[in-house]
Design a protein around this motif. Structure first.
Motif, PDB file in Angstrom:
ATOM      1  N   ARG A 100       8.322  -6.303   4.274  1.00 34.10           N
ATOM      2  CA  ARG A 100       9.285  -7.404   4.366  1.00 34.10           C
ATOM      3  C   ARG A 100       8.594  -8.716   4.734  1.00 34.10           C
ATOM      4  O   ARG A 100       9.020  -9.439   5.629  1.00 34.10           O
ATOM      5  CB  ARG A 100      10.404  -7.064   5.345  1.00 34.10           C
ATOM      6  CG  ARG A 100      11.269  -5.907   4.852  1.00 34.10           C
ATOM      7  CD  ARG A 100      12.339  -5.500   5.799  1.00 34.10           C
ATOM      8  NE  ARG A 100      13.182  -4.470   5.184  1.00 34.10           N
ATOM      9  CZ  ARG A 100      14.088  -3.746   5.839  1.00 34.10           C
ATOM     10  NH1 ARG A 100      14.269  -3.936   7.126  1.00 34.10           N
ATOM     11  NH2 ARG A 100      14.813  -2.845   5.213  1.00 34.10           N
ATOM     12  N   MET A 101       7.531  -8.979   3.992  1.00 33.16           N
ATOM     13  CA  MET A 101       6.758 -10.194   4.200  1.00 33.16           C
ATOM     14  C   MET A 101       6.861 -11.091   2.969  1.00 33.16           C
ATOM     15  O   MET A 101       6.965 -10.593   1.845  1.00 33.16           O
ATOM     16  CB  MET A 101       5.275  -9.870   4.446  1.00 33.16           C
ATOM     17  CG  MET A 101       4.993  -9.131   5.727  1.00 33.16           C
ATOM     18  SD  MET A 101       3.201  -8.780   5.881  1.00 33.16           S
ATOM     19  CE  MET A 101       3.168  -7.987   7.493  1.00 33.16           C
ATOM     20  N   SER A 102       6.818 -12.397   3.187  1.00 32.93           N
ATOM     21  CA  SER A 102       6.694 -13.323   2.070  1.00 32.93           C
ATOM     22  C   SER A 102       5.295 -13.184   1.471  1.00 32.93           C
ATOM     23  O   SER A 102       4.393 -12.585   2.089  1.00 32.93           O
ATOM     24  CB  SER A 102       6.917 -14.762   2.533  1.00 32.93           C
ATOM     25  OG  SER A 102       5.851 -15.177   3.379  1.00 32.93           O
ATOM     26  N   GLU A 127      -1.949 -13.605   4.257  1.00 31.64           N
ATOM     27  CA  GLU A 127      -2.600 -13.799   5.554  1.00 31.64           C
ATOM     28  C   GLU A 127      -2.806 -12.464   6.260  1.00 31.64           C
ATOM     29  O   GLU A 127      -3.835 -12.242   6.913  1.00 31.64           O
ATOM     30  CB  GLU A 127      -1.755 -14.743   6.409  1.00 31.64           C
ATOM     31  CG  GLU A 127      -1.691 -16.170   5.865  1.00 31.64           C
ATOM     32  CD  GLU A 127      -0.707 -17.033   6.630  1.00 31.64           C
ATOM     33  OE1 GLU A 127       0.027 -16.479   7.493  1.00 31.64           O
ATOM     34  OE2 GLU A 127      -0.639 -18.254   6.355  1.00 31.64           O
ATOM     35  N   HIS A 128      -1.836 -11.568   6.139  1.00 28.15           N
ATOM     36  CA  HIS A 128      -1.915 -10.245   6.766  1.00 28.15           C
ATOM     37  C   HIS A 128      -3.111  -9.452   6.229  1.00 28.15           C
ATOM     38  O   HIS A 128      -3.815  -8.768   6.993  1.00 28.15           O
ATOM     39  CB  HIS A 128      -0.610  -9.489   6.504  1.00 28.15           C
ATOM     40  CG  HIS A 128      -0.554  -8.115   7.088  1.00 28.15           C
ATOM     41  ND1 HIS A 128      -0.497  -7.880   8.445  1.00 28.15           N
ATOM     42  CD2 HIS A 128      -0.541  -6.889   6.487  1.00 28.15           C
ATOM     43  CE1 HIS A 128      -0.447  -6.579   8.664  1.00 28.15           C
ATOM     44  NE2 HIS A 128      -0.478  -5.955   7.488  1.00 28.15           N
ATOM     45  N   LEU A 188      -3.687 -16.470  -1.442  1.00 26.20           N
ATOM     46  CA  LEU A 188      -2.289 -16.427  -1.888  1.00 26.20           C
ATOM     47  C   LEU A 188      -2.214 -16.213  -3.394  1.00 26.20           C
ATOM     48  O   LEU A 188      -1.339 -15.486  -3.884  1.00 26.20           O
ATOM     49  CB  LEU A 188      -1.583 -17.735  -1.499  1.00 26.20           C
ATOM     50  CG  LEU A 188      -0.131 -17.898  -1.973  1.00 26.20           C
ATOM     51  CD1 LEU A 188       0.756 -16.784  -1.441  1.00 26.20           C
ATOM     52  CD2 LEU A 188       0.403 -19.265  -1.549  1.00 26.20           C
ATOM     53  N   ARG A 237       4.115  -5.143  -0.025  1.00 26.53           N
ATOM     54  CA  ARG A 237       4.605  -6.410   0.539  1.00 26.53           C
ATOM     55  C   ARG A 237       6.107  -6.342   0.794  1.00 26.53           C
ATOM     56  O   ARG A 237       6.603  -6.753   1.846  1.00 26.53           O
ATOM     57  CB  ARG A 237       4.294  -7.565  -0.408  1.00 26.53           C
ATOM     58  CG  ARG A 237       4.718  -8.925   0.148  1.00 26.53           C
ATOM     59  CD  ARG A 237       4.689  -9.997  -0.915  1.00 26.53           C
ATOM     60  NE  ARG A 237       5.644  -9.742  -1.975  1.00 26.53           N
ATOM     61  CZ  ARG A 237       6.953  -9.929  -1.843  1.00 26.53           C
ATOM     62  NH1 ARG A 237       7.456 -10.364  -0.698  1.00 26.53           N
ATOM     63  NH2 ARG A 237       7.750  -9.671  -2.854  1.00 26.53           N
ATOM     64  N   ARG A 241       3.070 -15.457   1.148  1.00 28.91           N
ATOM     65  CA  ARG A 241       2.106 -16.175   1.982  1.00 28.91           C
ATOM     66  C   ARG A 241       1.727 -15.361   3.228  1.00 28.91           C
ATOM     67  O   ARG A 241       0.553 -15.225   3.563  1.00 28.91           O
ATOM     68  CB  ARG A 241       2.671 -17.537   2.390  1.00 28.91           C
ATOM     69  CG  ARG A 241       1.680 -18.397   3.183  1.00 28.91           C
ATOM     70  CD  ARG A 241       2.254 -19.773   3.454  1.00 28.91           C
ATOM     71  NE  ARG A 241       2.545 -20.491   2.217  1.00 28.91           N
ATOM     72  CZ  ARG A 241       1.629 -21.128   1.507  1.00 28.91           C
ATOM     73  NH1 ARG A 241       0.358 -21.145   1.902  1.00 28.91           N
ATOM     74  NH2 ARG A 241       1.960 -21.758   0.407  1.00 28.91           N
ATOM     75  N   VAL A 242       2.741 -14.808   3.897  1.00 25.01           N
ATOM     76  CA  VAL A 242       2.477 -14.015   5.101  1.00 25.01           C
ATOM     77  C   VAL A 242       1.688 -12.755   4.747  1.00 25.01           C
ATOM     78  O   VAL A 242       0.767 -12.354   5.478  1.00 25.01           O
ATOM     79  CB  VAL A 242       3.800 -13.660   5.812  1.00 25.01           C
ATOM     80  CG1 VAL A 242       3.566 -12.664   6.930  1.00 25.01           C
ATOM     81  CG2 VAL A 242       4.465 -14.925   6.353  1.00 25.01           C
ATOM     82  N   PHE A 243       2.020 -12.137   3.614  1.00 28.77           N
ATOM     83  CA  PHE A 243       1.309 -10.933   3.186  1.00 28.77           C
ATOM     84  C   PHE A 243      -0.158 -11.248   2.906  1.00 28.77           C
ATOM     85  O   PHE A 243      -1.059 -10.474   3.284  1.00 28.77           O
ATOM     86  CB  PHE A 243       1.993 -10.366   1.943  1.00 28.77           C
ATOM     87  CG  PHE A 243       1.484  -9.020   1.501  1.00 28.77           C
ATOM     88  CD1 PHE A 243       1.418  -7.942   2.376  1.00 28.77           C
ATOM     89  CD2 PHE A 243       1.074  -8.812   0.190  1.00 28.77           C
ATOM     90  CE1 PHE A 243       0.958  -6.690   1.962  1.00 28.77           C
ATOM     91  CE2 PHE A 243       0.611  -7.585  -0.237  1.00 28.77           C
ATOM     92  CZ  PHE A 243       0.557  -6.514   0.657  1.00 28.77           C
TER      93      PHE A 243
END
Length: 348
Positions: A20-22, A28-29, A34, A16, A24-26
């Motif tokens: 360089r993802m938050s 979703e990725h 969460l 993660r 939450r974004v990670f």
């Protein structure tokens, strides 16, 4: 290309960070919840994703671009598979900022996982000067974490972490950081009961030009704290009053409030409960209490003062009980020991 034989929360968190993802974004990725990502961050290598999630992580790593894969390799393997002389300074700096926020909230578990991401798998001698500086900063923050948890002596303690950080900063020739670590070591000595020694350290650092004006004022305040604990309350109140004036001139309301709390305890020690109550009321009203540690310390001081008067003894016990519950909730072991010491003193 780097491969992961067995994913744990540590490697997942490193991926993660490398992407360089938050959180939450990670999540979703990857297509996971969460709370799953939060669990990886909190538990690190003590938790292992399910086999289907392991495959998802394999795919995410394989699809990452070359720069992200290189960052991941440095985060996870350090000098064993990567060059080792460089580090992802940007991600590391971001993690240090996050640790500072976690410590202000007494979120020790998450702060520890962030620090161990960098401290647990690297030899600082393999880093460039910037990486060594960040390693020293991380060690100093680990010392803060251990100190707040009451782990002050021994091989895995605040004293050891601070001493190692001081050595790194000395080698890098950063006098301000060396002096700040010396101030932290003086705090450890005071917590360990070495009051005379810590008072002398504080007094020297209060005049040390390597420190900022705020840190010098804090050192002066802590001279008074150590003296008060030794029973030299009259001189302690004089020193503390000087520190209060300095904090006021610097525009530091939190330090100003803390100084009034310590001044109140010094007056309690000298038997002047009227002044003690006056100054503890100023401390309670004069600062913004935005962390559990601040609340516990203030309530402990308030309860201690109230216990000193038979007329307010029950109120004091109630305030101490409240402080103890919060200290227990946030793992503030040193504060719990202080509260129990106050209770024993009253029973005795």
């Amino acid at each position: 290309m780097v491969n992961v034989q067995q994913w744990t929360g540590r490697e997942a968190s490193a991926l993660r960070a490398a992407l360089r993802m938050s959180m939450r974004v990670f999540a979703e990725h990857l297509g996971v919840a969460l709370r799953t990502v939060a669990k990886w961050e909190d538990l690190g290598e003590t938790t292992r994703p399910r086999p289907d999630t392991q495959a998802i992580l394999d795919t995410a790593l394989a699809r990452a671009d070359a720069h992200a894969r290189a960052r991941f390799e440095r985060l996870v393997f350090g000098g064993s598979q990567a060059d080792g002389r460089t580090a992802d300074h940007e991600t590391w700096t971001e993690d240090i900022d996050r640790v500072i926020v976690c410590l202000s909230r007494q979120d020790f578990t998450f702060a520890s996982s962030l620090l161990n991401r960098w401290l647990g798998f690297h030899n600082p001698r393999t880093f460039d000067p910037k990486g060594q500086y960040l390693y020293g900063r991380s060690l100093a923050l680990l010392g803060d974490l251990q100190r707040d948890q009451g782990v002050i002596l021994g091989p895995l303690s605040a004293r050891q972490s601070y001493a190692t950080a001081r050595g790194l900063f000395a080698e890098l020739d950063i006098p301000r950081r060396v002096a700040q670590i010396e101030l932290s070591l003086a705090v450890v000595n005071e917590m360990a009961g070495q009051l005379g020694h810590s008072a002398r350290q504080y007094e020297r650092l209060a005049a040390d030009e390597r420190l900022s004006r705020r840190d010098r004022a804090r050192a002066r305040l802590w001279v008074g704290t150590a003296l008060s604990k030794e029973g030299n309350n009259e001189y302690a109140t004089t020193v503390m009053a000087t520190a209060i004036r300095e904090f006021e001139g610097l525009g530091e309301p939190e330090d100003w409030s803390v100084a009034h709390q310590k001044l109140a305890l010094a007056h309690r020690g000298s038997g002047d409960l009227t002044r003690a109550l006056h100054y503890i009321d100023i401390a309670r009203q004069g600062g913004t209490i935005d962390s559990p540690m601040q609340r516990v310390r203030l309530d402990t001081a308030h309860g201690h003062i109230l216990l000193s008067d038979p007329a307010t003894r029950n109120d004091g016990l109630s305030v101490l009980d409240q402080a103890a519950r919060m200290a227990q909730q946030y793992g503030l072991s040193h504060q719990l020991r202080s509260i129990e010491g106050i209770r024993k003193g009253q029973r005795g």
